[in-house]
Write a protein that holds these residues in place. Structure first.
Motif, mmCIF file in Angstrom:
data_model
loop_
_atom_site.group_PDB
_atom_site.id
_atom_site.type_symbol
_atom_site.label_atom_id
_atom_site.label_comp_id
_atom_site.label_asym_id
_atom_site.label_seq_id
_atom_site.Cartn_x
_atom_site.Cartn_y
_atom_site.Cartn_z
ATOM 1 N N ILE A 61 0.854 -1.186 0.000
ATOM 2 C CA ILE A 61 0.000 0.000 0.000
ATOM 3 C C ILE A 61 0.885 1.230 0.000
ATOM 4 O O ILE A 61 1.857 1.309 0.770
ATOM 5 N N LEU A 62 0.579 2.177 -0.856
ATOM 6 C CA LEU A 62 1.265 3.463 -0.894
ATOM 7 C C LEU A 62 0.273 4.529 -0.460
ATOM 8 O O LEU A 62 -0.802 4.668 -1.040
ATOM 9 N N ASP A 63 0.631 5.267 0.595
ATOM 10 C CA ASP A 63 -0.265 6.287 1.165
ATOM 11 C C ASP A 63 0.382 7.653 1.014
ATOM 12 O O ASP A 63 1.433 7.927 1.598
ATOM 13 N N ARG A 64 -0.256 8.526 0.241
ATOM 14 C CA ARG A 64 0.247 9.877 0.019
ATOM 15 C C ARG A 64 -0.652 10.942 0.644
ATOM 16 O O ARG A 64 -0.608 12.107 0.261
ATOM 17 N N SER A 65 -1.443 10.537 1.628
ATOM 18 C CA SER A 65 -2.395 11.482 2.229
ATOM 19 C C SER A 65 -1.735 12.452 3.196
ATOM 20 O O SER A 65 -2.313 13.482 3.544
ATOM 21 N N GLY A 66 -0.515 12.163 3.659
ATOM 22 C CA GLY A 66 0.159 13.017 4.625
ATOM 23 C C GLY A 66 1.299 13.806 4.009
ATOM 24 O O GLY A 66 1.415 13.933 2.780
ATOM 25 N N GLN A 67 2.165 14.343 4.870
ATOM 26 C CA GLN A 67 3.281 15.151 4.402
ATOM 27 C C GLN A 67 4.322 14.322 3.668
ATOM 28 O O GLN A 67 4.984 14.807 2.747
ATOM 29 N N ARG A 68 4.505 13.081 4.054
ATOM 30 C CA ARG A 68 5.475 12.202 3.409
ATOM 31 C C ARG A 68 4.783 10.941 2.893
ATOM 32 O O ARG A 68 3.867 10.440 3.530
ATOM 33 N N PRO A 69 5.223 10.418 1.747
ATOM 34 C CA PRO A 69 4.664 9.154 1.271
ATOM 35 C C PRO A 69 5.006 8.013 2.225
ATOM 36 O O PRO A 69 6.112 7.954 2.766
ATOM 37 N N LEU A 70 4.051 7.108 2.421
ATOM 38 C CA LEU A 70 4.241 5.951 3.292
ATOM 39 C C LEU A 70 4.019 4.682 2.484
ATOM 40 O O LEU A 70 3.188 4.651 1.575
ATOM 41 N N LEU A 71 4.747 3.628 2.839
ATOM 42 C CA LEU A 71 4.620 2.350 2.131
ATOM 43 C C LEU A 71 4.645 1.215 3.141
ATOM 44 O O LEU A 71 5.463 1.213 4.065
ATOM 45 N N ARG A 72 3.721 0.264 2.952
ATOM 46 C CA ARG A 72 3.710 -0.932 3.798
ATOM 47 C C ARG A 72 3.400 -2.152 2.935
ATOM 48 O O ARG A 72 2.411 -2.169 2.195
ATOM 49 N N PHE A 73 4.254 -3.162 3.036
ATOM 50 C CA PHE A 73 4.045 -4.398 2.291
ATOM 51 C C PHE A 73 3.006 -5.261 3.002
ATOM 52 O O PHE A 73 2.862 -5.200 4.229
ATOM 53 N N ASP A 74 2.281 -6.049 2.233
ATOM 54 C CA ASP A 74 1.310 -6.977 2.809
ATOM 55 C C ASP A 74 2.001 -7.940 3.772
ATOM 56 O O ASP A 74 3.130 -8.368 3.540
ATOM 57 N N ARG A 75 1.301 -8.249 4.865
ATOM 58 C CA ARG A 75 1.794 -9.177 5.886
ATOM 59 C C ARG A 75 3.090 -8.687 6.530
ATOM 60 O O ARG A 75 3.922 -9.470 6.964
ATOM 61 N N ARG A 76 3.268 -7.362 6.584
ATOM 62 C CA ARG A 76 4.404 -6.762 7.273
ATOM 63 C C ARG A 76 3.879 -5.713 8.244
ATOM 64 O O ARG A 76 2.891 -5.037 7.966
ATOM 65 N N ASP A 77 4.547 -5.585 9.390
ATOM 66 C CA ASP A 77 4.116 -4.617 10.390
ATOM 67 C C ASP A 77 4.696 -3.222 10.175
ATOM 68 O O ASP A 77 4.116 -2.236 10.624
ATOM 69 N N GLU A 78 5.829 -3.152 9.478
ATOM 70 C CA GLU A 78 6.514 -1.863 9.388
ATOM 71 C C GLU A 78 5.976 -0.998 8.255
ATOM 72 O O GLU A 78 5.751 -1.475 7.139
ATOM 73 N N THR A 79 5.807 0.278 8.567
ATOM 74 C CA THR A 79 5.461 1.285 7.564
ATOM 75 C C THR A 79 6.716 2.080 7.250
ATOM 76 O O THR A 79 7.346 2.644 8.144
ATOM 77 N N TRP A 80 7.092 2.129 5.978
ATOM 78 C CA TRP A 80 8.295 2.841 5.562
ATOM 79 C C TRP A 80 7.940 4.286 5.208
ATOM 80 O O TRP A 80 6.989 4.540 4.457
ATOM 81 N N VAL A 81 8.697 5.216 5.729
ATOM 82 C CA VAL A 81 8.550 6.633 5.386
ATOM 83 C C VAL A 81 9.501 6.910 4.221
ATOM 84 O O VAL A 81 10.712 6.705 4.340
ATOM 85 N N LEU A 82 8.962 7.360 3.097
ATOM 86 C CA LEU A 82 9.740 7.504 1.870
ATOM 87 C C LEU A 82 10.241 8.932 1.689
ATOM 88 O O LEU A 82 9.546 9.905 2.017
ATOM 89 N N ARG A 83 11.435 9.034 1.129
ATOM 90 C CA ARG A 83 12.058 10.324 0.837
ATOM 91 C C ARG A 83 12.390 10.370 -0.652
ATOM 92 O O ARG A 83 13.250 9.606 -1.103
ATOM 93 N N PRO A 84 11.743 11.256 -1.420
ATOM 94 C CA PRO A 84 11.971 11.298 -2.866
ATOM 95 C C PRO A 84 13.256 12.040 -3.225
ATOM 96 O O PRO A 84 13.601 13.053 -2.611
ATOM 97 N N THR A 85 13.958 11.534 -4.226
ATOM 98 C CA THR A 85 15.132 12.197 -4.780
ATOM 99 C C THR A 85 15.071 12.101 -6.298
ATOM 100 O O THR A 85 14.605 11.100 -6.848
ATOM 101 N N ALA A 86 15.531 13.162 -6.976
ATOM 102 C CA ALA A 86 15.517 13.176 -8.433
ATOM 103 C C ALA A 86 16.571 12.231 -8.979
ATOM 104 O O ALA A 86 17.635 12.032 -8.392
ATOM 105 N N ALA A 87 16.279 11.630 -10.128
ATOM 106 C CA ALA A 87 17.175 10.677 -10.780
ATOM 107 C C ALA A 87 17.273 11.031 -12.261
ATOM 108 O O ALA A 87 16.501 11.863 -12.761
ATOM 109 N N PRO A 88 18.219 10.439 -12.993
ATOM 110 C CA PRO A 88 18.334 10.716 -14.428
ATOM 111 C C PRO A 88 17.048 10.417 -15.190
ATOM 112 O O PRO A 88 16.224 9.620 -14.756
ATOM 113 N N ARG A 89 16.894 11.101 -16.325
ATOM 114 C CA ARG A 89 15.753 10.953 -17.236
ATOM 115 C C ARG A 89 14.436 11.387 -16.598
ATOM 116 O O ARG A 89 13.371 11.004 -17.051
#
Length: 255
Positions: A61-89
């Motif tokens: 699940i990707l949640d963009r409702s807050g200040q930072r994007p959040l990601l949590r895999f199915d059957r996992r307890d941890e929610t990852w706080v994502l930090r975007p960075t620009a990449a080539p192309r």
């Protein structure tokens, strides 16, 4: 005549300098415009909130409702706080607080997810709506029960008592619960590794306190985690940061 020749010579000298300054100004303007275009492309590349499924079979699940994007895999307890960075192309890379790449999104909306099962990346596609990934709240009684259960799990795994202490107020409860779960899960993962288990030989306690900036340290047998409500959902370290704290080489003793 001498004055005229001098003026002509001065004009010949000044013209390249003026042209050079103009070229520099144009280059700076072009760079600024390129940066604006890159930022705009990054904004367009942000994927929508919802549930995604990768070709490797993993769903998240990707949640963009807050200040930072959040990601949590199915059957996992941890929610990852994502930090975007620009990449080539014009791509955008989303990393966790340990610098690990979790997602890569193209300007056209194509998404690749990176996991232990697919370290080289696996294409992912939108599968439907997803729930909000807000930090959990338990209340004092349930929090104490969670602490007792997690302490028992670690103590049984390590063969000795591992204490868990939480000293935060109600505002930090959600972050403290997440920090408690992800830190104990990290210890259990390390304990299952034949090569890394020795890094837990001195572990005696896990302490979670409140502060102004999220951090994690491991010293003298105590894993100390600071949660910071002022930092929002990013106000606690991830399990990857906890593992780094255990596996970091110890500083040499000064004599």
């Amino acid at each position: 005549m001498a004055i005229a020749l001098a003026a002509a010579a001065l004009s010949l000298v000044s013209m390249p300098a003026e042209a050079q300054a103009q070229n520099q100004g144009n280059a700076q303007a072009d760079q600024a415009q390129a940066l604006r275009n890159r930022n705009a492309a990054a904004a367009r590349a942000v994927p929508p909130t919802g549930r995604y499924v990768a070709e490797s079979g993993e769903a998240f699940i990707l949640d963009r409702s807050g200040q930072r994007p959040l990601l949590r895999f199915d059957r996992r307890d941890e929610t990852w706080v994502l930090r975007p960075t620009a990449a080539p192309r014009g791509d955008v890379i989303y990393r966790n607080d340990a610098g690990d790449q979790l997602l890569r999104v193209t300007p056209g909306g194509g998404m690749t997810v990176y996991t232990p099962r697919a370290p080289g990346g696996s294409p992912a596609s939108f599968a439907g709506p997803g729930q909000s990934l807000t930090p959990p709240t338990l209340g004092p009684t349930q929090l104490f029960q969670l602490m007792a259960r997690r302490s028992a799990m670690l103590s049984q795994t390590m063969g000795r008592l591992i204490e868990i202490n939480v000293d935060t107020d109600g505002q930090a409860e959600g972050l403290a619960v997440e920090a408690l779960i992800l830190s104990t899960d990290a210890v259990l993962r390390i304990a299952r590794s034949p090569t890394a288990r020795s890094s837990l030989d001195r572990l005696r306690s896990i302490t979670i306190i409140e502060g102004q900036r999220a951090s994690v340290t491991y010293a003298r047998g105590d894993l100390r985690i600071v949660v910071a409500p002022v930092q929002g959902v990013g106000g606690r370290p991830s399990s990857a940061r906890v593992i780094q704290a255990f596996l970091a080489p110890a500083e040499p003793t000064r004599r």
